[in-house]
Scaffold this active site. Structure first.
Site, PDB file in Angstrom:
ATOM      1  N   ASN A   1       0.805  -1.286  -0.153  1.00 57.32           N
ATOM      2  CA  ASN A   1       0.124  -0.014   0.168  1.00 57.32           C
ATOM      3  C   ASN A   1       0.946   1.270  -0.211  1.00 57.32           C
ATOM      4  O   ASN A   1       2.032   1.155   0.622  1.00 57.32           O
ATOM      5  CB  ASN A   1      -1.171  -0.101   1.336  1.00 57.32           C
ATOM      6  CG  ASN A   1      -0.458   0.833   2.244  1.00 57.32           C
ATOM      7  OD1 ASN A   1      -0.375   1.883   2.607  1.00 57.32           O
ATOM      8  ND2 ASN A   1       0.136   0.191   3.427  1.00 57.32           N
TER       9      ASN A   1
ATOM     10  N   PHE B   1      -1.487   8.336   4.300  1.00 59.53           N
ATOM     11  CA  PHE B   1      -2.469   9.010   5.391  1.00 59.53           C
ATOM     12  C   PHE B   1      -3.538   9.636   4.740  1.00 59.53           C
ATOM     13  O   PHE B   1      -3.714  10.979   5.079  1.00 59.53           O
ATOM     14  CB  PHE B   1      -1.481  10.069   6.104  1.00 59.53           C
ATOM     15  CG  PHE B   1      -0.489   9.336   6.803  1.00 59.53           C
ATOM     16  CD1 PHE B   1      -0.428   7.989   7.393  1.00 59.53           C
ATOM     17  CD2 PHE B   1       0.443  10.199   7.374  1.00 59.53           C
ATOM     18  CE1 PHE B   1       0.666   7.362   8.122  1.00 59.53           C
ATOM     19  CE2 PHE B   1       1.618   9.620   8.320  1.00 59.53           C
ATOM     20  CZ  PHE B   1       1.609   8.343   8.583  1.00 59.53           C
TER      21      PHE B   1
ATOM     22  N   SER C   1       5.774   5.033   8.556  1.00 58.57           N
ATOM     23  CA  SER C   1       4.817   4.671   7.255  1.00 58.57           C
ATOM     24  C   SER C   1       5.684   5.308   6.152  1.00 58.57           C
ATOM     25  O   SER C   1       6.476   6.324   6.299  1.00 58.57           O
ATOM     26  CB  SER C   1       3.594   5.654   7.101  1.00 58.57           C
ATOM     27  OG  SER C   1       2.524   4.911   7.979  1.00 58.57           O
TER      28      SER C   1
ATOM     29  N   ASN D   1       5.057   6.256   3.295  1.00 51.68           N
ATOM     30  CA  ASN D   1       4.723   6.745   2.183  1.00 51.68           C
ATOM     31  C   ASN D   1       4.258   8.244   2.235  1.00 51.68           C
ATOM     32  O   ASN D   1       3.601   8.997   1.503  1.00 51.68           O
ATOM     33  CB  ASN D   1       2.834   6.347   1.854  1.00 51.68           C
ATOM     34  CG  ASN D   1       3.070   4.494   1.440  1.00 51.68           C
ATOM     35  OD1 ASN D   1       3.954   4.133   0.665  1.00 51.68           O
ATOM     36  ND2 ASN D   1       2.337   4.014   2.250  1.00 51.68           N
ATOM     37  N   THR D   2       4.998   8.862   3.393  1.00 56.47           N
ATOM     38  CA  THR D   2       4.890  10.209   3.704  1.00 56.47           C
ATOM     39  C   THR D   2       6.470  10.634   3.578  1.00 56.47           C
ATOM     40  O   THR D   2       7.130  10.196   4.277  1.00 56.47           O
ATOM     41  CB  THR D   2       4.206  10.573   4.895  1.00 56.47           C
ATOM     42  OG1 THR D   2       2.916  10.053   4.827  1.00 56.47           O
ATOM     43  CG2 THR D   2       4.530  12.091   5.277  1.00 56.47           C
TER      44      THR D   2
ATOM     45  N   LYS E   1       5.800   3.863  16.970  1.00 60.16           N
ATOM     46  CA  LYS E   1       5.798   2.706  16.205  1.00 60.16           C
ATOM     47  C   LYS E   1       6.770   2.854  14.989  1.00 60.16           C
ATOM     48  O   LYS E   1       7.121   3.877  14.422  1.00 60.16           O
ATOM     49  CB  LYS E   1       4.379   2.804  15.170  1.00 60.16           C
ATOM     50  CG  LYS E   1       3.991   1.610  14.300  1.00 60.16           C
ATOM     51  CD  LYS E   1       2.866   1.469  13.897  1.00 60.16           C
ATOM     52  CE  LYS E   1       2.568   0.497  12.704  1.00 60.16           C
ATOM     53  NZ  LYS E   1       1.092   0.276  12.400  1.00 60.16           N
TER      54      LYS E   1
ATOM     55  N   ASN F   1       5.974  -1.381  11.317  1.00 66.39           N
ATOM     56  CA  ASN F   1       5.077  -0.925  10.267  1.00 66.39           C
ATOM     57  C   ASN F   1       5.242  -1.935   8.993  1.00 66.39           C
ATOM     58  O   ASN F   1       6.037  -2.818   9.123  1.00 66.39           O
ATOM     59  CB  ASN F   1       5.560   0.717  10.012  1.00 66.39           C
ATOM     60  CG  ASN F   1       4.075   1.286   9.605  1.00 66.39           C
ATOM     61  OD1 ASN F   1       3.392   0.811   8.289  1.00 66.39           O
ATOM     62  ND2 ASN F   1       3.721   2.339  10.101  1.00 66.39           N
TER      63      ASN F   1
HETATM   64  C1  LIG Z   1      -3.678  -0.655   3.733  1.00 71.20           C
HETATM   65  C2  LIG Z   1      -2.935  -0.125   4.768  1.00 71.20           C
HETATM   66  C3  LIG Z   1      -2.853   0.824   5.396  1.00 71.20           C
HETATM   67  C4  LIG Z   1      -2.045   1.181   6.511  1.00 71.20           C
HETATM   68  N1  LIG Z   1      -2.291   2.506   7.246  1.00 71.20           N
HETATM   69  C5  LIG Z   1      -1.353   2.449   8.416  1.00 71.20           C
HETATM   70  C6  LIG Z   1      -1.328   3.967   8.941  1.00 71.20           C
HETATM   71  O1  LIG Z   1      -2.063   4.751   8.683  1.00 71.20           O
HETATM   72  N2  LIG Z   1      -0.777   4.009   9.989  1.00 71.20           N
HETATM   73  C7  LIG Z   1       0.095   2.845  10.575  1.00 71.20           C
HETATM   74  O2  LIG Z   1       0.623   3.255  11.500  1.00 71.20           O
HETATM   75  N3  LIG Z   1       0.210   1.761  10.057  1.00 71.20           N
HETATM   76  C8  LIG Z   1      -0.572   1.513   8.787  1.00 71.20           C
HETATM   77  N4  LIG Z   1      -0.539   0.407   8.246  1.00 71.20           N
HETATM   78  C9  LIG Z   1       0.389  -0.576   8.627  1.00 71.20           C
HETATM   79  C10 LIG Z   1      -0.173  -1.675   9.528  1.00 71.20           C
HETATM   80  O3  LIG Z   1      -0.826  -0.924  10.849  1.00 71.20           O
HETATM   81  C11 LIG Z   1       0.582  -2.685  10.243  1.00 71.20           C
HETATM   82  O4  LIG Z   1       1.717  -2.177  10.731  1.00 71.20           O
HETATM   83  C12 LIG Z   1       1.143  -3.579   8.913  1.00 71.20           C
HETATM   84  O5  LIG Z   1       0.361  -3.603   7.923  1.00 71.20           O
HETATM   85  C13 LIG Z   1       1.742  -4.768   9.302  1.00 71.20           C
HETATM   86  O6  LIG Z   1       0.846  -5.833   9.828  1.00 71.20           O
HETATM   87  P1  LIG Z   1       0.156  -6.660   8.835  1.00 71.20           P
HETATM   88  O7  LIG Z   1       1.295  -7.733   8.339  1.00 71.20           O
HETATM   89  O8  LIG Z   1      -0.760  -7.686   9.893  1.00 71.20           O
HETATM   90  O9  LIG Z   1      -0.535  -6.025   7.949  1.00 71.20           O
HETATM   91  C14 LIG Z   1      -1.227   0.029   7.058  1.00 71.20           C
HETATM   92  C15 LIG Z   1      -1.404  -0.953   6.477  1.00 71.20           C
HETATM   93  C16 LIG Z   1      -1.971  -1.262   5.476  1.00 71.20           C
HETATM   94  C17 LIG Z   1      -1.984  -2.721   4.744  1.00 71.20           C
END
Ligand SMILES: Cc1cc2nc3c(=O)[nH]c(=O)nc-3n(C[C@H](O)[C@H](O)[C@H](O)COP(=O)(O)O)c2cc1C
Length: 394
Positions: free
Chosen positions: A124, A128, A211, A213-214, A253, A282
């Site tokens: 992704n 934000f 993250s 993407n910022t 995080k 993350n």
């Molecule tokens: C579509 C998407 C959007 C996400 N948006 C955020 C976010 O806004 N803030 C954040 O701290 N992590 C964000 N994450 C990261 C997740 O919170 C998590 O740290 C990461 O996906 C790893 O966990 P997983 O493998 O169980 O998905 C996002 C993940 C995905 C897939």
């Protein structure tokens, strides 16, 4: 925590959770962002099962003086705007983290920006997208009421059921994850604004500096930058008038793409500033095998799901050792079974989060993970979950 009840589906036992599996193939046909939108709307309306079965007693624990009926949480990014907290907690998560929330609403990056990979993974680059702190505060205020600020202790006559539950560990714990706006030049001011607007609704707060993407966000993980940022955010939080229970714990995080030196720096800052916890991790900008062979892997963004498991678990272990087990860690990245959650706990996690596997597996995954985790603990002779934290690091 107090939540106003919505009209939920009348049946709450196991078969309805299993029945939700029938919907998964339909969701898999949709664009990932459309599927996600539908899932959040369904959860916000209560069109999802509600868990009434008690959690296995060996997976309950207390962290930061708050009781968690189980250690399995929903990670940030699923409910960015706090639209469905009650419904998601009702699924049986031990805690739900909303956000990341930025001070000013943002569109995020152009669509498409979420991509599925066959290995149970996602890439992704949302950037934000969200409604901003004011809209989220209004929603939390309407749904959950203000908590923690000194008002109930100053006004004992408000000892209604609602007041009694305010700020206490109830059936669900709410984390609020704070982000910064893309064009903002003062990151600390963004996080401070988040604290001022949202911390009275949070059981814990997260500074998200990871993250991918910022632009520039991950630079905030550097020693000096992180130290300055955490100090400012802690000061902003502590200036507020908190009731008996005190301010919400503050966590940071971090990314899984950090060197040994980066991790040492973060651990040093966390210990020196008495940070309340770290979320590890993350998404990754790397493309571990077998994902790297897939053409979709060339999409820019953060990779999550199964291929992230080893990388994030190794970082978790390193951080547990560096922080000497003194700081609660939330293990996140690639968890899709009770066995995975158990491995995170053995690697040093006190709590565990997931996102991607929930997207693929739906509501039925949550009771399954909890039952498997309880079995793993029992099999290995741990009476309480806390006994298993970090055993693989000793
Ligand atoms: C579509 C998407 C959007 C996400 N948006 C955020 C976010 O806004 N803030 C954040 O701290 N992590 C964000 N994450 C990261 C997740 O919170 C998590 O740290 C990461 O996906 C790893 O966990 P997983 O493998 O169980 O998905 C996002 C993940 C995905 C897939």
């Amino acid at each position: 925590m107090f939540f106003k009840k919505k009209p939920y589906l009348p049946v709450s036992s196991g078969w309805l959770f299993s029945a939700t599996k029938l919907v998964n193939p339909f969701f898999a046909l949709l664009d990932p962002e459309v599927a996600h939108r539908l899932a959040v709307s369904a959860a916000a309306r209560g069109w999802i099962p509600r868990e009434k079965r008690p959690d296995p007693s060996n997976i309950g624990l207390e962290v930061w003086g708050r009781k968690f009926s189980n250690p399995i949480g929903l990670a940030a990014g699923f409910d960015k705007n706090a639209e469905a907290v009650d419904g998601l907690l009702g699924l049986g998560f031990g805690f739900v983290e909303v956000g990341s929330v930025t001070p000013v609403p943002q569109e995020g990056n152009p669509k498409p920006r979420i991509f599925r990979l066959p290995e149970g993974a996602l890439i992704n680059r949302c950037g934000f997208n969200g409604e901003g702190v004011v809209a989220v505060a209004k929603r939390l205020d309407a749904q959950h009421g203000k908590r923690k600020l000194d008002e109930t202790s100053r006004n004992p006559s408000s000892s209604t059921d609602e007041a009694k539950h305010r700020g206490k560990a109830g059936p669900g714990i709410l984390g609020v994850n704070l982000g910064k706006n893309k064009t903002s030049e003062d990151a600390a001011a963004d996080y401070v604004q988040g604290v001022h607007t949202l911390s009275q609704y949070a059981d814990y707060l997260v500074i998200n500096v990871s993250s991918p993407n910022t632009p520039g966000l991950r630079m905030l993980q550097g020693r000096k930058q992180l130290e300055d940022l955490v100090k400012k955010v802690q000061a902003a939080r502590d200036e507020m008038q908190w009731g008996k229970e005190g301010p919400p714990p503050l966590l940071v995080k971090i990314a899984p793409d950090l060197s040994k030196e980066d991790l040492e720096d973060i651990a040093a800052v966390a210990l020196a500033l008495c940070l309340d916890g770290l979320i590890i991790s993350n998404t990754t900008v790397s493309r571990p095998d077998p994902v790297s062979k897939n053409p979709v892997a060339r999409e820019v963004g953060g990779l999550s799901g199964k291929p992230l498991f080893n990388l994030s678990t190794n970082i978790l272990k390193e951080m547990y050792v560096l922080t000497k087990g003194k700081i609660p860690l939330i293990g996140c990245g690639g968890v899709s079974s009770g066995g995975d959650a158990y491995q995170k706990i053995r690697a040093g996690a006190t709590l565990v989060q997931l996102y991607t596997a929930f997207g693929y597996g739906g509501p039925a995954l949550i009771p399954q993970i909890k039952a498997e985790l309880a079995e793993c603990l029992e099999r290995d002779g741990f009476k309480f979950i806390t006994e298993a934290v970090g055993v693989d690091c000793r």
